[in-house]
Motif scaffolding. Structure first.
Motif, short mmCIF file in Angstrom:
data_model
loop_
_atom_site.label_atom_id
_atom_site.label_comp_id
_atom_site.label_asym_id
_atom_site.label_seq_id
_atom_site.Cartn_x
_atom_site.Cartn_y
_atom_site.Cartn_z
N UNK A 637 0.82 -1.22 0.00
CA UNK A 637 0.00 0.00 0.00
C UNK A 637 0.85 1.26 0.00
N UNK A 638 2.15 1.17 0.39
CA UNK A 638 2.99 2.36 0.40
C UNK A 638 3.24 2.83 -1.03
N UNK A 639 2.93 4.06 -1.28
CA UNK A 639 3.09 4.63 -2.61
C UNK A 639 1.98 4.28 -3.57
N UNK A 640 1.00 3.51 -3.13
CA UNK A 640 -0.12 3.15 -3.99
C UNK A 640 -1.28 4.10 -3.72
N UNK A 641 -1.95 4.57 -4.76
CA UNK A 641 -3.08 5.48 -4.52
C UNK A 641 -4.27 4.78 -3.86
N UNK A 842 14.83 -5.72 -0.59
CA UNK A 842 14.75 -4.34 -0.11
C UNK A 842 13.35 -3.74 -0.19
N UNK A 843 12.47 -4.33 -0.99
CA UNK A 843 11.14 -3.74 -1.12
C UNK A 843 10.34 -3.80 0.17
N UNK A 848 7.71 3.88 5.07
CA UNK A 848 6.28 3.95 5.37
C UNK A 848 5.93 5.24 6.09
N UNK A 849 4.81 5.87 5.74
CA UNK A 849 4.37 7.07 6.48
C UNK A 849 4.12 6.79 7.96
#
Length: 854
Positions: A637-641, A842-843, A848-849
């Motif tokens: 979900x990180x970076x996904x709209x 690494x992914x 993360x926010x």
């Protein structure tokens, strides 16, 4: 004249006053004399003696009659007071609120055998009429309880009396049987023939006899070095010393569960050998396990100890306590082809079991440097398995065991985690360690034993599992993943290696031994009693990483305590949680500090973070599965709209991370598939409302899906189930829970990502150089505040990442010994190929926010 009269009158008044005073004093003396119990008793005795001399009957006297009357009145007065008290109490109970009687504190029935692969063992070895309340006894108090009502000497020397009254066991010398063993004789013959082939002289009988005598002498020395010299006298002496030492070292005592001891006693009566398989934390484990079993009336086992413990004086005492010494490393060393040693060790173990001895070996091999359970080293387990499969023994009862400390007796392993070499044990280092230990309070110690598990039942169960029977095709690499099908057996295949298997052992046999070993480690880890230092350290590194006030920290500790208890974990502390928090902070000492306003925070240093991580990792292992799931979810979900994710995507990403961390955690028992464990974790997060399962509200979508399912049912004969979808909850509780689970694994992933970056930069290096360069890179990032996790500077994590890349076929080993160089495989020499592989590691270390909020 008047003056004389006045003087006389005053004298008369004084005389009268003094007479009155004398009379008052005399009256008081008489009152005390006749009312004092001691004086009255004395007068009564004198009176009875005088009456006896005069020939009178002294069976009844006035004094005795008055006493009887007084006792009668006191008896009636006491009865009246009791009736009045009960009446008032009944009135209060009737008129007041109903208060239930306090229930005794109970612990979950930890240490039960697996219900899937050992149902018979789970139902055996326990009394069905007795409920397991989780009662814990302090083994140091056994002597006091047994001799509390004895004589004066027994009461004051209860420890010595207890040790002197311990059972004398007969320990047969098995060395002659080992020398005559067929496997040892065959190994001697093979070694002799090999030496003959290497000799330059001709093949003569005299030369053969000389060489064979030399080989036999070597074999005899090996057997003598291995064998123990267990003695009841040494055991009793060491038991008495342990009483004194443990009382001084462990202020909170050494506890074990009553139900576990009762189960062991019932299993011991079955006549099968008990094989104790403890996890290894400290050198103190050797003595403490034997001490606990001996004091509770069980036969002390023979203990497999590393030959590094064979130091002067102390090594002799360990041998007298049942230690038999084995080489720390056989595979990959100069002893790799020493079949004589392997045969002698195997024969010694089997003959010891046949002689009725119990056995103990640390299945992890060495002490854990991180506090997490390690993957098993199945060498000795493979010997016992072979003995069962070839009929040497009918069965054996495996007993997973675990020890835990408020404060580790050996100190921390910070030096070794920072890349410094292990300091070898010597006589003087042992003396210094003992002196330092005896002058430090290490809190409480827990020794716990699981249910004995039948080896026969485990073998029968694992032979039935179908997901281990498919053939191993190729190694799992990121481009070649079919994780839902291959992951379980591939992990077993990659880890199943041991120096005691032999060359003719099948892959299925190795995988079965590996599976049983991992099951034993998992069971022992789940039954480990979590001490207050474990839980507090975990809270400080996750929920209160930026610090918290004492009330806030106490509230978070209470919440984590309740969550762990709800999960069925045994907590090795009791009483008020604020007192437990204060005790834990005292045990952790200099690695935590009090800031302004009483704010508690971990000390900002690599050494302090590593020491806290050691204690926290016992809880980290418990939360491994949900933490893997939460980290995989965050990577998607990180970076996904979109904040919506399907179950299939989440499951696939979770299995990829399980593969990456396969050297760090055993996320589930081998009898359960990892895919099913991840599905359970998804359901658990959904029940906690961290993720919300999306409900389809559109009737048209349901109707369309029904038509598609009906068409597939007609075409294929089976309709697939709809794939659930989830959205992320945005409540404060859900965000805090996701952040806690992310921080549970974040330091490990930082170390893995740094290893991959260093490999891309260097391309080729020795294993030691790669570890050193990665440690330097992580330390520099921490000092420059580019990375905030000091516990990521860990040698073990870097080495496990290197092992993973070797299993994937990315790295190849060239050379031998300590100078072995790591080279990229030809398929990964291209920059983009290595970059793709490193991206798969690494992914999961994403920005993360959630980690930027606090």
């Amino acid at each position: 004249m008047d003056t004389m009269i006045s003087v006389w009158t005053m004298v008369e008044h004084v005389r009268v006053a003094s007479g009155a005073a004398e009379l008052a004093i005399f009256t008081a003396i008489l009152y005390w004399f006749f009312t004092s119990s001691r004086v009255a008793d004395m007068l009564e005795v004198v009176g009875e003696r005088v009456g006896g001399w005069c020939g009178r009957d002294t069976s009844s006297s006035l004094r005795q009659a008055v006493r009887a009357r007084k006792r009668q009145q006191d008896h009636y007065t006491k009865l009246d007071n009791d009736v009045a008290c009960r009446t008032s109490s009944l009135y209060r109970i009737k008129e007041g609120p109903v208060v239930p009687a306090p229930e005794p504190q109970t612990r979950p029935p930890a240490g039960l055998a697996c219900g899937r692969c050992a149902p018979v063992s789970r139902d055996s070895w326990q009394d069905p009429k007795t409920k397991d309340t989780g009662a814990v006894i302090n083994i140091l108090d056994i002597g006091r309880q047994n001799f509390a009502n004895g004589g004066v000497v027994s009461r004051y020397l209860c420890d010595l009396a207890q040790c002197c009254n311990l059972t004398n066991y007969d320990y047969k010398d098995v060395v002659p049987n080992v020398v005559k063993d067929d496997s040892v004789q065959r190994a001697i013959d093979e070694a002799t023939q090999e030496a003959m082939r290497k000799a330059e002289e001709g093949d003569t009988g005299a030369q053969y006899a000389t060489i064979r005598k030399r080989v036999e002498t070597k074999a005899m020395k090996i057997i003598q070095d291995i064998s123990s010299a267990m003695s009841s006298r040494v055991l009793k002496f060491v038991a008495w010393v342990c009483h004194k030492a443990v009382r001084r070292v462990a202020g909170g005592g050494c506890g074990t569960r009553v139900a576990s001891i009762e189960r062991l006693r019932r299993a011991n009566a079955a006549g099968l050998p008990l094989v104790f398989v403890p996890l290894h934390r400290s050198h103190f484990d050797y003595i403490l396990m034997t001490f606990t079993l001996y004091l509770t009336g069980l036969r002390p086992p023979l203990v497999a100890a590393g030959d590094n413990m064979r130091i002067p004086f102390f090594g002799w005492f360990l041998r007298g306590c049942g230690a038999f010494y084995i080489r720390r490393r056989v595979e990959g060393s100069e002893y790799h082809s020493d079949n004589t040693y392997k045969s002698a060790l195997r024969a010694y173990i089997l003959n010891s079991l046949a002689a009725g001895n119990n056995l103990e070996f640390f299945i992890e091999g060495g002490r854990t440097r991180t506090g997490k359970p390690q993957t098993p080293k199945a060498g000795i387990l493979s010997v016992i398995m072979d003995a069962y499969l070839d009929g040497t023994i009918d069965d054996a009862l495996l007993v997973p065991a675990t020890l835990n400390y408020d404060k580790l007796v050996d100190g921390n392993f910070v030096r070794e985690q920072l890349g410094m070499p292990k300091q070898m044990e010597t006589f003087w280092s042992a003396l210094r360690g003992i002196w330092r230990t005896l002058n430090t309070n290490h809190g409480s110690i827990r020794v716990d034993f699981n249910q004995p598990i039948s080896l026969k039942e485990l073998v029968t169960s694992f032979q039935k599992y179908q997901h281990y029977k498919a053939p191993i095709e190729t190694s799992l690499t990121p481009p070649n993943n079919n994780l839902a099908v291959n992951l379980d057996r591939q992990i077993l295949y990659n880890h199943s290696h041991s120096s005691l298997y032999g060359a003719d052992v099948s892959t299925d046999h190795k995988m079965m031994v590996e599976a049983i070993g991992r099951h034993l480690v998992y069971d022992a880890a789940q039954a480990t009693a979590l001490m207050c230092t474990n839980v507090v350290s975990y809270v400080l590194l996750t929920e209160a990483r930026r610090g918290a006030s004492l009330p806030q920290l106490s509230a978070r500790l209470a919440a984590r305590h309740a969550a762990l208890a709800a999960d069925g974990r045994d907590l090795g502390y009791s009483g008020d949680l604020p007192l437990a928090l204060s005790h834990a902070l005292g045990m952790l000492g200099r690695v935590v500090r009090r800031g302004p306003g009483g704010r508690v925070q971990a000390v900002s240093s690599v050494a302090a973070s590593l020491e806290l991580a050691y204690y926290a990792n016992a809880v980290v292992a418990h939360y491994a599965a949900p933490a893997i799931l939460a980290t995989a979810l965050e990577s998607l979900v990180t970076g996904s709209p979109s904040q919506e994710i399907s179950q299939s995507e989440l499951l696939e990403s979770s299995l990829q991370l399980c593969e990456v961390l396969s050297h760090e955690f055993i996320v589930c028992a081998p009898c359960q598939r990892i895919q099913d464990r991840m599905l359970d974790a998804i359901d658990a997060l959904s029940a906690q409302e961290v993720i919300i399962r999306k409900k389809t509200t559109s009737g048209l979508e349901e109707e369309a899906w029904s038509r598609r399912a009906a068409r597939r049912l007609e075409d294929e004969g089976e309709a697939p189930a709809p794939v659930p979808r989830y959205t992320l909850a945005q409540t404060p509780h859900a965000l805090a829970e996701r952040r806690r689970l992310l921080l549970t694994l974040r330091p490990l992933l930082e170390a893995y990502a740094a290893t991959c970056r260093q490999l891309q930069a260097s391309g080729e290096a020795t294993s030691q150089q790669l570890v050193k360069d990665t440690l330097d890179s992580l330390t520099e990032d921490y000092t420059q505040n580019k990375m905030v996790y000091g516990e990521a500077v860990s040698t073990d994590a870097i080495r496990n990442c290197v092992r993973l890349l070797r299993q994937w076929g990315v790295l190849q080993v060239a050379g031998s010994g300590r100078a072995r160089a790591l080279r990229l495989a030809p398929a990964y020499c291209a920059p983009h190929a290595l970059r793709d592989v490193c991206h798969n590691v690494c992914k999961f270390n994403m920005d993360s926010p959630l980690l930027r909020d606090k």
